[in-house]
Design a protein around this motif. Structure first.
Motif, PDB file in Angstrom:
ATOM      1  N   VAL A 196      -7.724   8.090   1.592  1.00 27.36           N
ATOM      2  CA  VAL A 196      -8.958   7.419   2.022  1.00 27.36           C
ATOM      3  C   VAL A 196      -9.047   6.028   1.410  1.00 27.36           C
ATOM      4  O   VAL A 196      -9.344   5.035   2.097  1.00 27.36           O
ATOM      5  CB  VAL A 196     -10.188   8.259   1.634  1.00 27.36           C
ATOM      6  N   VAL A 197      -8.756   5.917   0.107  1.00 25.83           N
ATOM      7  CA  VAL A 197      -8.852   4.626  -0.575  1.00 25.83           C
ATOM      8  C   VAL A 197      -7.878   3.622   0.018  1.00 25.83           C
ATOM      9  O   VAL A 197      -8.241   2.461   0.307  1.00 25.83           O
ATOM     10  CB  VAL A 197      -8.610   4.807  -2.084  1.00 25.83           C
ATOM     11  N   PHE A 198      -6.637   4.033   0.246  1.00 27.41           N
ATOM     12  CA  PHE A 198      -5.637   3.098   0.768  1.00 27.41           C
ATOM     13  C   PHE A 198      -5.939   2.719   2.216  1.00 27.41           C
ATOM     14  O   PHE A 198      -5.689   1.579   2.631  1.00 27.41           O
ATOM     15  CB  PHE A 198      -4.240   3.704   0.650  1.00 27.41           C
ATOM     16  N   ASN A 199      -6.493   3.637   2.987  1.00 26.88           N
ATOM     17  CA  ASN A 199      -6.892   3.271   4.350  1.00 26.88           C
ATOM     18  C   ASN A 199      -8.033   2.274   4.346  1.00 26.88           C
ATOM     19  O   ASN A 199      -8.067   1.343   5.165  1.00 26.88           O
ATOM     20  CB  ASN A 199      -7.291   4.534   5.124  1.00 26.88           C
ATOM     21  N   LEU A 200      -8.967   2.443   3.417  1.00 21.74           N
ATOM     22  CA  LEU A 200     -10.067   1.476   3.309  1.00 21.74           C
ATOM     23  C   LEU A 200      -9.548   0.106   2.888  1.00 21.74           C
ATOM     24  O   LEU A 200     -10.035  -0.932   3.380  1.00 21.74           O
ATOM     25  CB  LEU A 200     -11.100   1.982   2.298  1.00 21.74           C
ATOM     26  N   ILE A 201      -8.564   0.092   1.990  1.00 24.47           N
ATOM     27  CA  ILE A 201      -7.976  -1.190   1.576  1.00 24.47           C
ATOM     28  C   ILE A 201      -7.328  -1.879   2.768  1.00 24.47           C
ATOM     29  O   ILE A 201      -7.522  -3.095   2.996  1.00 24.47           O
ATOM     30  CB  ILE A 201      -6.946  -0.957   0.442  1.00 24.47           C
TER      31      ILE A 201
ATOM     32  N   TYR B 203     -10.233  -3.194   5.235  1.00 19.07           N
ATOM     33  CA  TYR B 203     -11.038  -4.325   4.821  1.00 19.07           C
ATOM     34  C   TYR B 203     -10.214  -5.585   4.533  1.00 19.07           C
ATOM     35  O   TYR B 203     -10.773  -6.687   4.443  1.00 19.07           O
ATOM     36  CB  TYR B 203     -11.870  -3.959   3.587  1.00 19.07           C
TER      37      TYR B 203
ATOM     38  N   GLY C  36      -8.060  11.838  -1.517  1.00 19.58           N
ATOM     39  CA  GLY C  36      -8.846  10.677  -1.936  1.00 19.58           C
ATOM     40  C   GLY C  36      -8.008   9.406  -1.930  1.00 19.58           C
ATOM     41  O   GLY C  36      -8.492   8.335  -1.545  1.00 19.58           O
ATOM     42  N   SER C  37      -6.735   9.510  -2.345  1.00 16.95           N
ATOM     43  CA  SER C  37      -5.874   8.319  -2.328  1.00 16.95           C
ATOM     44  C   SER C  37      -5.621   7.851  -0.902  1.00 16.95           C
ATOM     45  O   SER C  37      -5.588   6.636  -0.643  1.00 16.95           O
ATOM     46  CB  SER C  37      -4.547   8.634  -3.029  1.00 16.95           C
TER      47      SER C  37
ATOM     48  N   VAL D 200       0.836  -1.198   0.000  1.00 17.85           N
ATOM     49  CA  VAL D 200       0.000   0.000   0.000  1.00 17.85           C
ATOM     50  C   VAL D 200       0.877   1.257   0.000  1.00 17.85           C
ATOM     51  O   VAL D 200       0.613   2.219  -0.727  1.00 17.85           O
ATOM     52  CB  VAL D 200      -0.948  -0.010   1.212  1.00 17.85           C
TER      53      VAL D 200
ATOM     54  N   GLU E 218       1.080   4.166  -2.973  1.00 16.83           N
ATOM     55  CA  GLU E 218       0.949   5.594  -2.734  1.00 16.83           C
ATOM     56  C   GLU E 218       2.181   6.356  -3.248  1.00 16.83           C
ATOM     57  O   GLU E 218       2.072   7.427  -3.850  1.00 16.83           O
ATOM     58  CB  GLU E 218       0.768   5.853  -1.244  1.00 16.83           C
TER      59      GLU E 218
ATOM     60  N   LEU F  42      -7.211  14.943  -4.939  1.00 17.27           N
ATOM     61  CA  LEU F  42      -6.914  13.566  -5.323  1.00 17.27           C
ATOM     62  C   LEU F  42      -5.984  12.895  -4.320  1.00 17.27           C
ATOM     63  O   LEU F  42      -6.113  11.686  -4.063  1.00 17.27           O
ATOM     64  CB  LEU F  42      -6.291  13.541  -6.721  1.00 17.27           C
TER      65      LEU F  42
END
Length: 343
Positions: free
Chosen positions: A86-91, A94, A83-84, A53, A57, A80
């Motif tokens: 947030v996306v990587f934290n969600l990855i 989960y 947003g990246s 991850v 980034e 952006l």
């Protein structure tokens, strides 16, 4: 159709792979809980997942967001970038159940940390990508400037060579014309020598380097051509000792000194004489030209000195700090001595 990859790009890719391999595997092999395979597998998977991850980034910011977005729209860039994060934290959030975080012997009961603490490693790797992109840009600028300087150098050298060659041909043709009046029978061998010299200039001077053997042969041919012209009127001597004939040197680098000696060392001079010596080993070249001259003589033509000025400039360009050129003119003789380090 095969795409040719530059060696520099291959080296850069290998450096990146080695860097991330060290980042991922050093913590793994240095941990004390690598005894049980299932536990080692899952804990290792957690470390690999986390660093993948961070790598994503890093390269997203360095190769996409900074060059394509930041330089055009700074507001969109920060949007952006957020947003990246947030996306990587969600990855990470989960995928965490599939890769449990490791626990070492003696650690207190596991308590999941606050998830958004991952923002700090992401910020750190983003700062690292900024530094990487800046340094990469600086290296590109330096390499581009070096390429421009090299191109300018090549163009300047080609121009200097083009000045020397016509000047040299002009003087040789004058010599042949003078010989046709004094000794017509010697014109044929003179033209043979001239054709040999022209062949050298057409096929050899376009090369970046010529061997010392070729250089010696060329000088000898030129001096023999002048001996056919002057015969016993001018005392001419040429001695050479080449211990490393395979060593190379810039074309048309020595002949202007010999050409000037014949131009200014003949004519209305009592007991004219020209001496040329050439010595070279595997490290150094020593070359000298000495001629008697008329102190009251003026320049024989408006282009006098063109070859000498150019060869000085070429020495400065090609052998900076690796040559010594000594030119001295006393009451009787004009002396040139050149020493340079062979590459």
């Amino acid at each position: 159709m095969f795409v040719r990859i530059k060696p520099a790009l291959i080296i850069e890719i290998c450096i990146h792979l080695l860097f991330w391999a060290l980042i991922i595997f050093i913590p793994i092999i240095s941990r004390p809980d690598m005894r049980g395979f299932p536990q080692a597998f899952f804990s290792t998977g957690h470390i690999v997942r986390f660093n993948l991850v961070l790598a994503a980034e890093f390269y997203l910011n360095a190769f996409v967001l900074i060059p394509r977005v930041l330089k055009k729209n700074i507001g969109l860039y920060f949007l952006l970038l957020l947003g990246s994060f947030v996306v990587f934290n969600l990855i990470l959030f989960y995928t965490r159940p599939f890769f449990p975080e490791p626990r070492f012997p003696g650690m207190p009961p596991h308590r999941p940390p606050g998830h958004f603490l991952v923002i700090f490693p992401l910020l750190s790797i983003t700062a690292g990508s900024f530094a990487y992109h800046y340094l990469a840009d600086q290296f590109k600028i330096i390499n581009k400037k070096k390429d421009i300087d090299n191109a300018s150098l090549i163009s300047e050298l080609a121009f200097l060579r083009s000045q020397i060659s016509p000047h040299f041909i002009f003087n040789v043709i004058n010599s042949a014309v003078a010989l046709s009046r004094l000794n017509p029978k010697a014109v044929e061998p003179t033209l043979i020598q001239l054709s040999k010299l022209l062949r050298y200039m057409l096929y050899v001077t376009d090369e970046e380097k010529v061997t010392l053997y070729q250089k010696e042969d060329y000088l000898r041919s030129y001096i023999e051509l002048q001996q056919l012209r002057f015969r016993d009127q001018v005392k001419i001597s040429f001695s050479s000792e080449i211990k490393a004939p395979e060593k190379s040197i810039e074309p048309m680098l020595l002949i202007p000194f010999v050409e000037n000696a014949f131009k200014h060392g003949t004519g209305d001079i009592e007991a004219p004489g020209i001496a040329v010596t050439l010595f070279a080993d595997d490290k150094n070249l020593r070359f000298s030209v000495q001629n008697v001259y008329n102190p009251v003589e003026t320049d024989k033509d408006p282009a006098s000195g063109i070859g000498l000025a150019n060869v000085k400039r070429r020495l400065e360009l090609l052998y900076p700090g690796k040559h010594n050129l000594y030119i001295n003119k006393n009451e009787q003789a004009y002396i040139v001595m050149l020493q340079l380090e062979l590459k």
